[in-house]
Design a protein around this motif. Structure first.
Motif, PDB file in Angstrom:
ATOM      1  N   GLU A  30       0.825  -1.215   0.000  1.00 25.79           N
ATOM      2  CA  GLU A  30       0.000   0.000   0.000  1.00 25.79           C
ATOM      3  C   GLU A  30       0.857   1.263   0.000  1.00 25.79           C
ATOM      4  N   ASP A  31       2.086   1.139  -0.462  1.00 24.51           N
ATOM      5  CA  ASP A  31       2.997   2.287  -0.485  1.00 24.51           C
ATOM      6  C   ASP A  31       2.487   3.433  -1.351  1.00 24.51           C
ATOM      7  N   ASP A  32       1.881   3.128  -2.490  1.00 26.56           N
ATOM      8  CA  ASP A  32       1.374   4.191  -3.361  1.00 26.56           C
ATOM      9  C   ASP A  32       0.306   5.012  -2.647  1.00 26.56           C
ATOM     10  N   MET A  36       0.630   8.973  -1.401  1.00 27.71           N
ATOM     11  CA  MET A  36      -0.376   9.964  -1.782  1.00 27.71           C
ATOM     12  C   MET A  36      -0.944  10.660  -0.543  1.00 27.71           C
TER      13      MET A  36
END
Length: 189
Positions: A30-32, A36
């Motif tokens: 879930e890095d993206d 964000m």
């Protein structure tokens, strides 16, 4: 006076690794989303405080030079004036000589003093452009710890409480986060 963002900061005030550690996340799947949320949190903290956190390039567009010889900048803190130009009636940019505009970094809001007269713009709107660097410094380490903590906590809140919480926070910061931002908030009189 219109501020225009030219270049975002080279890095966020909170790294992805710091955010992941704060949330106790081991996986990077879930890095993206987290990246964000950190960016969105920085933007909200900047808006709430009236301060740019990590250095970023901005352009200030003016219609005319102020009669007082002082330009009160809508951004803070400002560390440098990169360039200034005046457009003539043909739309050609004439560079303002170095040293004509002097930045007073200690003033809040930051001021640019004009040391001598400068050519008047030849067009009615946006005839003057001043490029500046706004932010506490070039790296996340330059940003005061309470503002970094506000970004981190806000991003973590949004990550953990997914849904419409971000839209509620846009109206006003949650109290614990607002308390971190309060000492840095620019007050308009």
């Amino acid at each position: 006076m219109t501020p225009l963002a030219l270049e975002p900061p080279a890095e966020e005030p909170v790294s992805l690794a710091e955010a992941r550690q704060f949330l106790r996340l081991d996986a990077a799947d879930e890095d993206d989303l987290l990246a964000m949320l950190v960016t969105a949190a920085r933007l909200l903290v900047e808006a709430a405080s009236g301060r740019c956190l990590v250095d970023q390039h901005w352009r200030i567009a003016l219609d005319r030079w102020p009669r007082t010889g002082e330009i009160r900048l809508p951004l803070a803190p400002v560390s440098a004036v990169l360039a200034a130009r005046v457009y003539d009636s043909a739309g050609t940019a004439q560079q303002v000589a170095p040293g004509v505009l002097t930045l007073d970094r200690a003033a809040d809001p930051p001021l640019i003093h004009m040391s001598q007269s400068v050519a008047e713009p030849g067009r009615a709107h946006g005839g003057i452009e001043i490029d500046v660097v706004a932010g506490f410094g070039p790296t996340a380490a330059s940003v005061p710890a309470p503002l970094r903590q506000a970004v981190l906590r806000l991003a973590a809140r949004w990550f953990e409480e997914r849904g419409d919480v971000a839209s509620r926070d846009a109206a006003s910061l949650p109290r614990p986060i607002a308390a971190l931002v309060a000492p840095y908030r620019r007050v308009k009189l």
